[in-house]
Design an enzyme around this catalytic site. Structure first.
Site, PDB file in Angstrom:
ATOM      1  N   SER A 144     -28.410  23.191 -19.452  1.00  0.00           N
ATOM      2  CA  SER A 144     -29.479  23.751 -18.622  1.00  0.00           C
ATOM      3  C   SER A 144     -30.886  23.369 -19.007  1.00  0.00           C
ATOM      4  CB  SER A 144     -29.374  25.273 -18.607  1.00  0.00           C
ATOM      5  OG  SER A 144     -28.312  25.622 -17.774  1.00  0.00           O
ATOM      6  N   PHE A 168     -15.392  29.340 -14.733  1.00  0.00           N
ATOM      7  CA  PHE A 168     -15.071  29.208 -16.151  1.00  0.00           C
ATOM      8  C   PHE A 168     -14.612  30.523 -16.772  1.00  0.00           C
ATOM      9  CE2 PHE A 168     -18.335  25.794 -15.395  1.00  0.00           C
ATOM     10  CZ  PHE A 168     -17.401  24.766 -15.312  1.00  0.00           C
ATOM     11  N   ALA A 169     -14.011  31.395 -15.935  1.00  0.00           N
ATOM     12  CA  ALA A 169     -13.481  32.664 -16.461  1.00  0.00           C
ATOM     13  C   ALA A 169     -12.463  32.363 -17.567  1.00  0.00           C
ATOM     14  CB  ALA A 169     -12.833  33.466 -15.338  1.00  0.00           C
ATOM     15  N   ARG A 208     -38.212  28.883 -20.330  1.00  0.00           N
ATOM     16  CA  ARG A 208     -37.990  30.113 -21.069  1.00  0.00           C
ATOM     17  C   ARG A 208     -39.065  30.290 -22.123  1.00  0.00           C
ATOM     18  NH1 ARG A 208     -33.346  32.808 -20.770  1.00  0.00           N
ATOM     19  NH2 ARG A 208     -31.596  31.512 -20.161  1.00  0.00           N
ATOM     20  N   ASN A 215     -18.910  27.596 -26.405  1.00  0.00           N
ATOM     21  CA  ASN A 215     -17.990  28.736 -26.284  1.00  0.00           C
ATOM     22  C   ASN A 215     -17.700  29.359 -27.652  1.00  0.00           C
ATOM     23  OD1 ASN A 215     -16.598  30.421 -24.454  1.00  0.00           O
ATOM     24  ND2 ASN A 215     -14.653  29.450 -24.960  1.00  0.00           N
TER      25      ASN A 215
END
Ligand code: REY
Length: 387
Positions: free
Chosen positions: A98, A156-157, A321, A363
């Site tokens: 991102s 992407f569960a 951000r 992850n």
């Protein structure tokens, strides 16, 4: 230059830790700048410790680069490739996830500067009938306040199965928007912040509609070439990373399952929300240029830097951000997560100090947290990082 060899038992074997610091240009009088105006000097030992921690917690490798008023500090730990066990090198390319969103926002804000787009205009003015609510504006997209559901939550569960199902797929933008619109909006337009990849898929559609060119062409002509970003690419829908790169390893949801080599993929599920490939030097250059005011007018940069608070330590502007560090310094940039890669790319308000940190797994929240430690070391200096 300091270099040390650190044993990591039989699993990783000897891991070479290299920490380099070299002046890139002669002094030009900046020494007169008031000390209070700049954060404490980067804590290079702290940077190395954060990378060591990321590797100890499961990343095959991790790297960090700080560019500070012309000085460069680089540190690496671990390996770029679990097959060959090649050590990760400071110049290795990787997928930035991102962090791509800032590039997309820059293109759109340049179009605002060119009077080809109005931030507060409805998206449907430019893409008639695309969204079910005419109240959604371009500004809502770029600030994650549209309420458009993030289709990647379903996709992407199951992390490995979800990834394998899309790694070779090529999606049209319209298909991704349709996936999002299967679900009701998360809130009314403008009512709240909710991070959604859908927003930056629509941003990509706007870029293509307004310019008549692919996002790839616009990134290249407006950002990659002017800033001479030679490690930065947008190759969608090609699946490989050009040149020397870190391989990426997705951590499965089930503890103990082996890492999945996720290097090669179309990243078509993300495109203008997350498919750029880059390197640490280039990301430092990009955020320095952006925050230094070299990519858009000062009025547009001010719009990008109008932040709404997200939580205790972060705020979001337009594709940008802000993180408020414990030492009181705020830094500006983006994080990125794409299968196999975590990226943190942030700079000071004036762009004079920038940090890129990467780990080649994802992850794994423990790795992400460890990598976040590079921010304190890069921007807070020794004292604050020890807290
Ligand atoms: C997608 C899933 C993360 C990553 C995402 N990335 O939205 C965008 C970003 C481009 O914000 C994946 N996680 C992982 C899962 C969780 O599959 N079940 O960590 O590799 O950077």
């Amino acid at each position: 230059m300091v270099s040390a060899t650190v044993g990591r038992g039989t699993v990783l074997g000897a891991v070479v830790l290299a920490l380099l610091a070299f002046p890139a240009r002669a002094a030009t009088g900046e020494a007169d700048a008031p000390a209070a105006a700049t954060p404490a000097a980067p804590d290079t030992a702290g940077l190395a410790a954060a990378l060591r921690s990321a590797v100890d917690r499961g990343a095959p490798g991790a790297l960090a680069r700080v560019d500070d008023h012309g000085r460069t500090y680089q540190a690496t730990r671990g390996v770029a490739d679990l097959g060959t066990r090649r050590a990760l090198a400071p110049g290795d390319r990787f997928r930035v996830g991102s962090v791509t969103k800032t590039f997309s926002a820059v293109v759109l804000l340049q179009l605002v500067d060119e009077h080809r787009l109005a931030l507060d205009a409805p998206v449907n003015r430019y893409l008639p009938g695309l969204l079910p609510d005419d109240r959604i504006t371009v500004r809502h997209l770029l600030s994650h306040r549209s309420g458009l559901y993030d289709y990647t939550d379903d996709m992407f569960a199951d992390s490995v199965q979800g990834f394998e199902a899309v790694r070779d797929k090529v999606f049209t933008y319209r298909r991704l928007v349709a996936l999002s619109l299967k679900k009701p909006p998360t809130h009314a337009p403008g009512a709240a912040y909710s991070y959604s990849n859908t927003n930056f898929v629509v941003a990509g559609m706007l870029i293509e509609k307004l310019t008549g060119h692919s996002v790839r062409t616009e990134y290249e002509e407006r950002i990659f070439k002017p800033l001479k970003l030679r490690d930065t690419f947008y190759v969608h829908p090609e699946t490989g990373i050009p040149g020397r790169h870190a391989r990426g390893y997705l951590t499965p949801d089930k503890a103990g399952d082996p890492l999945v080599d996720s290097t090669d993929q179309t990243v078509s599920w993300a495109q203008s929300a997350g498919a750029i490939i880059s390197g640490a030097r280039d990301l430092d250059t990009f955020y320095s240029a952006l925050l230094g005011g070299r990519l858009m007018s000062s009025a547009r940069l001010a719009e990008m830097e109008r932040f709404d608070r997200v939580d205790a330590t972060t705020a979001y502007g337009l594709g940008l951000r802000r993180r408020d560090l414990p030492c009181g310094v705020s830094v500006y940039g983006h994080t990125g997560v794409v299968q196999g890669y975590y990226t943190y790319a942030f700079a000071t308000k004036d762009g004079e100090r920038s940090l890129t940190a990467v780990a080649n797994t994802s992850n794994n929240a423990k790795v992400s947290d460890a990598l976040a430690g590079t921010l304190d070391s890069a921007f807070c200096g020794k004292k604050a990082a020890r807290r």
